[in-house]
Design an enzyme around this catalytic site. Sequence first.
Site, mmCIF file in Angstrom:
data_model
loop_
_atom_site.group_PDB
_atom_site.id
_atom_site.type_symbol
_atom_site.label_atom_id
_atom_site.label_comp_id
_atom_site.label_asym_id
_atom_site.label_seq_id
_atom_site.Cartn_x
_atom_site.Cartn_y
_atom_site.Cartn_z
ATOM 1 N N SER A 23 -9.185 -4.036 -5.561
ATOM 2 C CA SER A 23 -9.791 -5.068 -4.713
ATOM 3 C C SER A 23 -9.837 -4.707 -3.244
ATOM 4 O O SER A 23 -10.690 -5.212 -2.509
ATOM 5 C CB SER A 23 -9.048 -6.397 -4.895
ATOM 6 N N SER A 24 -8.940 -3.882 -2.737
ATOM 7 C CA SER A 24 -8.903 -3.578 -1.310
ATOM 8 C C SER A 24 -8.513 -2.123 -1.127
ATOM 9 O O SER A 24 -7.918 -1.495 -2.018
ATOM 10 C CB SER A 24 -7.920 -4.500 -0.578
#
Length: 705
Positions: A23-24
Amino acid sequence: MKESLKVQPHHLERGAYLYIRQSSMRQVIENVESAKRQYALRGRAIALGWRDEQIVVIDSDQGESGASAAWREGFQRLVSDVGMGHAGIVMGLEVSRLARNNADWQRLLEICALADTLILDEDGIYDPSTFNDRLLLGLKGTMSEAELHVIKARLRGGILNKVRRGEYHCVLPTGLIYGQSGNVTLDPDSQVRETIDHFFDTFSRVGSACQTVKAFRREGLLFPSRLRNSETTVFRPLTASTAIRVLNNPRYAGAYAYGRRRYRRAIDGKKTLQRREHDDWLACIPDAHPGYITWEQFQENLKILKTNGRGYELARASPPREGTALLQGRAVCGRCGKHFRIRYAARRGRLDAWYVCDRAHGYRGEPNCQSIAGPPIDNAIGMLIAEQMTPAAVELTLEIRREIEARHEEADRLRCRAIERAHIEADLAQRRFMLVDPNNRLVADTLEGEWNEKLRVLAKAREDRERAREQDQLVLDEAVRERLIAMTVDFSKLWADPDTPDRERKRLLAHIIEDVTLVKMPAEGTTRIHVRFKGGKIQTLTTMSPKSSAQQVKTPSGIVELVDKLLDRHIYAEIAELLNQQGYRPGGSARRGRRDARFTALLVAYLVHRYGLRSRYDRLRDRGMLTKREAAARLNIHETTLARWAEHGLVTRHAYNAHYCLYEVPASNVPRKQCSRWNRLVDRAAALKTAMAPKPSTVAEGGVV
């Protein structure tokens, strides 16, 4: 073994797609075990029968959230290849890696079912075309989306809890910083603080963000701006967007505010910004930290901005502009009650203002309500203001002088701060140059160039300050002092001074008059002006409406009557000369700027024809005058003889134009003793005519005798 039965030969003929996502970027760098587990799914594909070259790894969505597929190019490629039948199986560590959005997940399941593509995760293999597997995959997708919501709710709840206490640290605007204890304080840089104070003082004075920007430009001042993701502050020219952003920020009023905007994702995945109303802010705590203005002043600034950006549907007092219309934003239509619009027209080398009420025409196609020329209205209002302001002229003079002096002092103080900053930067550049090894010319030359550049900036700042001080002193000592003295003696003289800006007249008008209602009276040719003062007093004025263009060029009726009288005794050229001698001028000569215009015979003839006056020829004929042929026949003489008699005064002739005349012949019933000479001339002419007549000839046989 049961799972491997779902893999059929036609599945092995197509590729195996492995989708990898975190996600990041922080997770990509720190959570390396998750990445290893996802890449390890290659072994599962090989164990199921796919060759290594058949495995397609899609890891271009690293660092992207799975909340939507709009901005994930890798996921879009995966869906496209599945739909085209290139994929035999789609592999992901878990459902959340493929999609956190139930709509995207169900779309992928539908396409996989149509293309007969299998789905593999850490728990097993699923065939979306079968009911049980699709039901299980749907539940997993729903739980993945719910998990994302729970994670966000937990994080959001912690943030909102700190927000309600005013402890959550947000990005502060320029001029505010976090101190060592975490509290919000004013920027320690005095130039930054004084510039922001001057900004709010200027806005309070001019009442417009655009006029504030113009004032900063005229004074040669720059506005501080903090670089993004940095604590460095630079000074740049003030822009309108920056001014509006500063005026709308409650942090400058010492209020802690959070949730003033709402962000939403559009269909294309982009964020859309929506402003919340003040009542919908998630947190608003006035007097939470030091500010540059009070909360009440902040509210007043917002009202001014809202009023400036609003149309004329409601009554408003807009900030003064450069136009000549004195009643800008204060003129109300006396018929429909709406505010007039201002229209300007360039005519005869000047700009004329008109008050126009045309909303009915623009909205419903109806005729304009009213259209009134501005100069007569403005002149009447100016005379009224001059009368009202004369008793308080001295007090107003002192107040204006104090305001001007304070304004100049504030601007000069800000310029001094700019010089101090430039001096500090020049000293730093000098110290860096002095500390470098002189033999290292590559570094020494660069630092020397920076030092010289800082010195040039310092010299320019000093020159700008001296130049601005000279201009301010010149304005204050000469022009302003003379106007202030004139104000104390005669306010109307200052009001009518062409050098007085229209904006200043409107600013003064705003303190006296609430609004002005205009009613045009076409039948009377006047306009009624109902003035409502700030205290509630109402006064009515009446002005003459200016003539139209056709009326301005029209010849006055008095001149037409005079021409009608002169036609009894004079021709066109004589009438024109008499009019010029008496000082009359043709209609419209003043409007055209021709003060030396004169009447001509052709112009007099046009007036006779235009106004249907009886011509001189018809007037003479009514008096019994005869033409040349008729008079010669009456006298029984030749026309040439008649002309000679007229030259010697024997016959009276009257000219009806420059070349032709009519003749006056005495009546036959006039007694002989009253015209003996005339009768003798007639008898003599008859005798001569008889004597000169040829004798009758006698015709005989054979010839002439």
